[in-house]
Scaffold this motif. Sequence first.
Motif, mmCIF file in Angstrom:
data_model
loop_
_atom_site.group_PDB
_atom_site.id
_atom_site.type_symbol
_atom_site.label_atom_id
_atom_site.label_comp_id
_atom_site.label_asym_id
_atom_site.label_seq_id
_atom_site.Cartn_x
_atom_site.Cartn_y
_atom_site.Cartn_z
ATOM 1 N N GLU A 110 -12.754 11.291 10.638
ATOM 2 C CA GLU A 110 -11.328 11.592 10.587
ATOM 3 C C GLU A 110 -10.871 12.310 11.859
ATOM 4 O O GLU A 110 -9.851 11.951 12.460
ATOM 5 N N LEU A 111 -11.625 13.339 12.250
ATOM 6 C CA LEU A 111 -11.231 14.120 13.413
ATOM 7 C C LEU A 111 -11.277 13.283 14.687
ATOM 8 O O LEU A 111 -10.364 13.349 15.518
ATOM 9 N N ARG A 112 -12.330 12.500 14.848
ATOM 10 C CA ARG A 112 -12.438 11.684 16.056
ATOM 11 C C ARG A 112 -11.319 10.638 16.115
ATOM 12 O O ARG A 112 -10.776 10.340 17.185
ATOM 13 N N GLU A 114 -8.286 10.924 14.848
ATOM 14 C CA GLU A 114 -7.052 11.606 15.220
ATOM 15 C C GLU A 114 -7.074 12.040 16.680
ATOM 16 O O GLU A 114 -6.058 11.952 17.376
ATOM 17 N N GLN A 115 -8.211 12.518 17.148
ATOM 18 C CA GLN A 115 -8.301 12.979 18.532
ATOM 19 C C GLN A 115 -8.151 11.829 19.519
ATOM 20 O O GLN A 115 -7.554 11.997 20.583
ATOM 21 N N ARG A 116 -8.688 10.668 19.172
ATOM 22 C CA ARG A 116 -8.525 9.505 20.053
ATOM 23 C C ARG A 116 -7.080 9.040 20.112
ATOM 24 O O ARG A 116 -6.644 8.484 21.131
ATOM 25 N N ALA A 117 -6.342 9.265 19.025
ATOM 26 C CA ALA A 117 -4.938 8.837 18.989
ATOM 27 C C ALA A 117 -4.008 9.843 19.664
ATOM 28 O O ALA A 117 -2.799 9.595 19.752
ATOM 29 N N THR A 118 -4.571 10.973 20.132
ATOM 30 C CA THR A 118 -3.764 12.015 20.759
ATOM 31 C C THR A 118 -3.964 11.993 22.269
ATOM 32 O O THR A 118 -5.098 11.953 22.751
ATOM 33 N N ASP A 119 -2.882 12.024 22.989
ATOM 34 C CA ASP A 119 -2.942 12.002 24.456
ATOM 35 C C ASP A 119 -3.417 13.361 24.970
ATOM 36 O O ASP A 119 -2.764 14.378 24.709
ATOM 37 N N PRO A 120 -4.533 13.447 25.701
ATOM 38 C CA PRO A 120 -5.022 14.738 26.208
ATOM 39 C C PRO A 120 -4.031 15.419 27.143
ATOM 40 O O PRO A 120 -4.042 16.645 27.260
ATOM 41 N N ALA A 121 -3.178 14.655 27.802
ATOM 42 C CA ALA A 121 -2.216 15.232 28.745
ATOM 43 C C ALA A 121 -0.948 15.730 28.064
ATOM 44 O O ALA A 121 -0.045 16.246 28.729
ATOM 45 N N ALA A 122 -0.876 15.592 26.732
ATOM 46 C CA ALA A 122 0.343 15.978 26.020
ATOM 47 C C ALA A 122 0.492 17.483 25.887
ATOM 48 O O ALA A 122 1.572 17.971 25.561
ATOM 49 N N GLY A 123 -0.590 18.232 26.109
ATOM 50 C CA GLY A 123 -0.526 19.673 25.954
ATOM 51 C C GLY A 123 -0.723 20.100 24.515
ATOM 52 O O GLY A 123 -1.341 19.395 23.712
ATOM 53 N N GLY A 246 -8.905 15.383 4.362
ATOM 54 C CA GLY A 246 -9.594 16.622 4.031
ATOM 55 C C GLY A 246 -9.962 17.465 5.223
ATOM 56 O O GLY A 246 -10.147 18.670 5.095
ATOM 57 N N ALA A 247 -10.103 16.888 6.414
ATOM 58 C CA ALA A 247 -10.529 17.643 7.582
ATOM 59 C C ALA A 247 -9.367 18.220 8.369
ATOM 60 O O ALA A 247 -9.565 18.861 9.387
ATOM 61 N N ILE A 248 -8.124 18.001 7.907
ATOM 62 C CA ILE A 248 -6.951 18.411 8.667
ATOM 63 C C ILE A 248 -6.091 19.320 7.804
ATOM 64 O O ILE A 248 -5.883 19.067 6.620
#
Length: 318
Positions: A110-112, A114-123, A246-248
């Motif tokens: 679940e976490l991975r 969500e993290q892949r769907a989030t832009d690292p440059a978004a802050g 459950g992980a969020i």
Amino acid sequence: MIYAVWLPLLVPLIAVPAARHTAARLAPRAAARLLVFCAVLLACSSTAALGALAVLGLLRLDLVASAADFSPGTLAGYASVALWTAPVAMVLLLAGFAQVIRVLGRHHKELRSEQRATDPAAGELTVRPDEYPYAYALPGRRGKPGNIVISAAMLRTLHPGEREALFAHERAHLAGHHHRFLAAAQLAAMLHPALRGLREPLAYALERWADEAAARAVGDRKLAAKAIGRAALAARESKSPAARRGAILATAGGAVPRRVMALLQADDTAQPAWRRCWACAVAVALLCCLALSAVTGVDAVEDLHLNVHIAQTQTESR
């Protein structure tokens, strides 16, 4: 060991209600830490007791006993315990560990995702153009900060001041590493079913912890209560899939009406004397349960080790 080994398996039946009662009378931060500590300690103690029973049963097998350099007959005093409890203990241990691995794998996935769907440059803040309201704290990867993920629909639902309160709430989840608290309690419940009773009060305590942090950040408890109530109501009505992971830690977590009332009502610590005495008695009983569980769990393992050593000595002397 014959008698002590059973106590860590039975103590959670008393300790869990006592922990819930005690946590309800503590500040949210202290309540969350108490509940997690109780869950982890009781799970470790009960697992140690089951492990001692399972190992004792294995040691009564000729093949295992010969590998350990002693005769199974020297453990005859434990036959009443080992013969029927060892297979049950082994099944329970394997089932518990299998559940732990399954839950860890699901949370990691679940976490991975969500993290892949989030832009690292978004802050710190990630706004997604979804048409259903949601907001949650997304833990970061190792060495990286987490993110506050919010939908465009949620931003439109809240006024500017309410948005700041919501952001402060999610920042508190990230700063306090609250996802680790929830994961620890959930894994503990996989090892002893009675510990499932600690998950709901822990989720509430973590949300209240973040609520109080949000109220301090904006300097207005009513504004924080309004923001949390509005955001939670919108997220629940939209049936956002993010709130069911459950992980969020989602905004709609915990008992929202209780959380809002706790923010709105003034702190009033005055209680009748009998209530204070009862709360102290329950807290003392909880402390005794935790100490008893820990001591007997360690004693069961040490007693098993001592008796194996004695059995090896008797075998060598023959």
